[in-house]
Enzyme design. Structure first.
Site, PDB file in Angstrom:
ATOM      1  N   SER A  59       0.837  -1.213   0.000  1.00 44.25           N
ATOM      2  CA  SER A  59       0.000   0.000   0.000  1.00 44.25           C
ATOM      3  C   SER A  59       0.869   1.259   0.000  1.00 44.25           C
ATOM      4  O   SER A  59       2.037   1.231   0.416  1.00 44.25           O
ATOM      5  CB  SER A  59      -0.899   0.018   1.237  1.00 44.25           C
ATOM      6  OG  SER A  59      -1.690  -1.144   1.276  1.00 44.25           O
TER       7      SER A  59
HETATM    8  N1  SAM Z   1      -0.338  -4.937   4.212  1.00 40.29           N
HETATM    9  C1  SAM Z   1       0.394  -5.210   2.989  1.00 40.29           C
HETATM   10  C2  SAM Z   1       1.747  -4.580   2.981  1.00 40.29           C
HETATM   11  O1  SAM Z   1       2.121  -3.897   3.948  1.00 40.29           O
HETATM   12  O2  SAM Z   1       2.468  -4.804   2.001  1.00 40.29           O
HETATM   13  C3  SAM Z   1      -0.375  -4.855   1.746  1.00 40.29           C
HETATM   14  C4  SAM Z   1      -1.472  -5.783   1.542  1.00 40.29           C
HETATM   15  S1  SAM Z   1      -2.111  -5.955  -0.071  1.00 40.29           S
HETATM   16  C5  SAM Z   1      -2.853  -4.406  -0.361  1.00 40.29           C
HETATM   17  C6  SAM Z   1      -3.457  -7.038   0.372  1.00 40.29           C
HETATM   18  C7  SAM Z   1      -3.009  -8.458   0.688  1.00 40.29           C
HETATM   19  O3  SAM Z   1      -4.137  -9.166   1.196  1.00 40.29           O
HETATM   20  C8  SAM Z   1      -2.506  -9.246  -0.507  1.00 40.29           C
HETATM   21  O4  SAM Z   1      -1.215  -9.714  -0.275  1.00 40.29           O
HETATM   22  C9  SAM Z   1      -3.508 -10.397  -0.624  1.00 40.29           C
HETATM   23  O5  SAM Z   1      -2.943 -11.613  -1.079  1.00 40.29           O
HETATM   24  C10 SAM Z   1      -3.989 -10.514   0.804  1.00 40.29           C
HETATM   25  N2  SAM Z   1      -5.292 -11.169   0.985  1.00 40.29           N
HETATM   26  C11 SAM Z   1      -6.413 -11.099   0.213  1.00 40.29           C
HETATM   27  N3  SAM Z   1      -7.384 -11.875   0.729  1.00 40.29           N
HETATM   28  C12 SAM Z   1      -6.879 -12.428   1.871  1.00 40.29           C
HETATM   29  C13 SAM Z   1      -7.401 -13.317   2.855  1.00 40.29           C
HETATM   30  N4  SAM Z   1      -8.634 -13.803   2.796  1.00 40.29           N
HETATM   31  N5  SAM Z   1      -6.586 -13.670   3.885  1.00 40.29           N
HETATM   32  C14 SAM Z   1      -5.324 -13.203   3.978  1.00 40.29           C
HETATM   33  N6  SAM Z   1      -4.764 -12.379   3.059  1.00 40.29           N
HETATM   34  C15 SAM Z   1      -5.544 -11.990   2.026  1.00 40.29           C
END
Ligand code: SAM
Length: 218
Positions: A59
């Site tokens: 993000s």
């Molecule tokens: N917090 C992260 C960082 O600091 O880099 C950015 C996160 S990215 C915007 C969103 C993440 O959520 C992705 O890596 C995606 O694979 C994960 N995601 C989506 N659905 C999910 C779920 N049900 N459980 C865990 N992770 C999930």
């Protein structure tokens, strides 16, 4: 220290968002270049989301900072993050919270769970536990949580997350598909829930049993 000038410039650019000093200090300390793929290192201190592979992103720093402020993080809390991605958000939360307290961060994609764990290790953060599973169920084994931070957008707030929030706890979550809003959800001592609209955002989808189901396209 490497990239210190770039970090200072980034922190100054975040002041227009009225970010708290404790969060700005944390952003100043975390080496974002250690949380991006090598081809993105030159862009690491631009206030922008960046690709981290597998159609996912780290993000934008202003979004990480705003979510940390909405969470009102302090020392000694039990925190759950859904969507570890690169591990950067967990590192910033750790800097704000200090060494006391726990952060559990769930990532559904195995390659990214490993990426996050390795990045956190490289950057010297040993108190974040990364788990690879569907975070839309939360993490009952370490519940209840003082704070829950969801970094992917859900169709609506998963009920297990609300149930795993402590009284007086705060949950921050984006909701929506194309048109997304960021919400801050608070639970009071009696278990009553209030939901505050914190504005429009753009996140990748939360994919899972209590998230979007990519097969049926909901
Ligand atoms: N917090 C992260 C960082 O600091 O880099 C950015 C996160 S990215 C915007 C969103 C993440 O959520 C992705 O890596 C995606 O694979 C994960 N995601 C989506 N659905 C999910 C779920 N049900 N459980 C865990 N992770 C999930």
């Amino acid at each position: 220290m490497e990239y210190e000038r770039e970090r200072k410039r980034l922190v100054n650019s975040l002041r227009e968002y009225n970010i708290s000093e404790k969060t700005l200090n944390a952003i100043k300390k975390v080496s974002r270049h250690l949380f991006v793929p090598s081809v993105q290192i030159a862009n690491a201190y631009i206030d922008h989301p960046l690709p981290i592979g597998y159609a996912q992103t780290i993000s934008a720093p202003h979004m990480v900072a705003m979510m940390c402020d909405f969470l009102d993080l302090r020392e000694g809390l039990n925190v759950l993050e859904i969507g570890a991605g690169s591990g950067y958000n967990a590192a910033v939360m750790t800097e704000i919270m200090g060494k006391k307290g726990n952060i559990y961060s769930i990532e559904r994609l195995e390659k990214l769970a490993v990426f996050a764990q390795e990045n956190l290790k490289k950057a010297g953060y040993s108190n974040v536990e990364i788990l690879c599973k569907d975070g839309s169920h939360g993490l009952p084994e370490h519940a209840p949580y003082d704070r829950i931070c969801v970094t992917a957008s859900a169709p609506c707030t998963p009920l297990p997350l609300v149930e795993q929030l402590k009284p007086e706890g705060i949950l921050v979550i984006p909701e929506g598909k194309r048109y997304q809003r960021l919400y801050r959800i608070r639970k009071d001592m009696e278990g009553n829930i209030t939901k505050e609209d914190c504005g429009g955002v753009i996140f990748v989808p939360l994919v899972g049993d209590h998230g979007f189901n990519m097969l049926c396209g909901n």
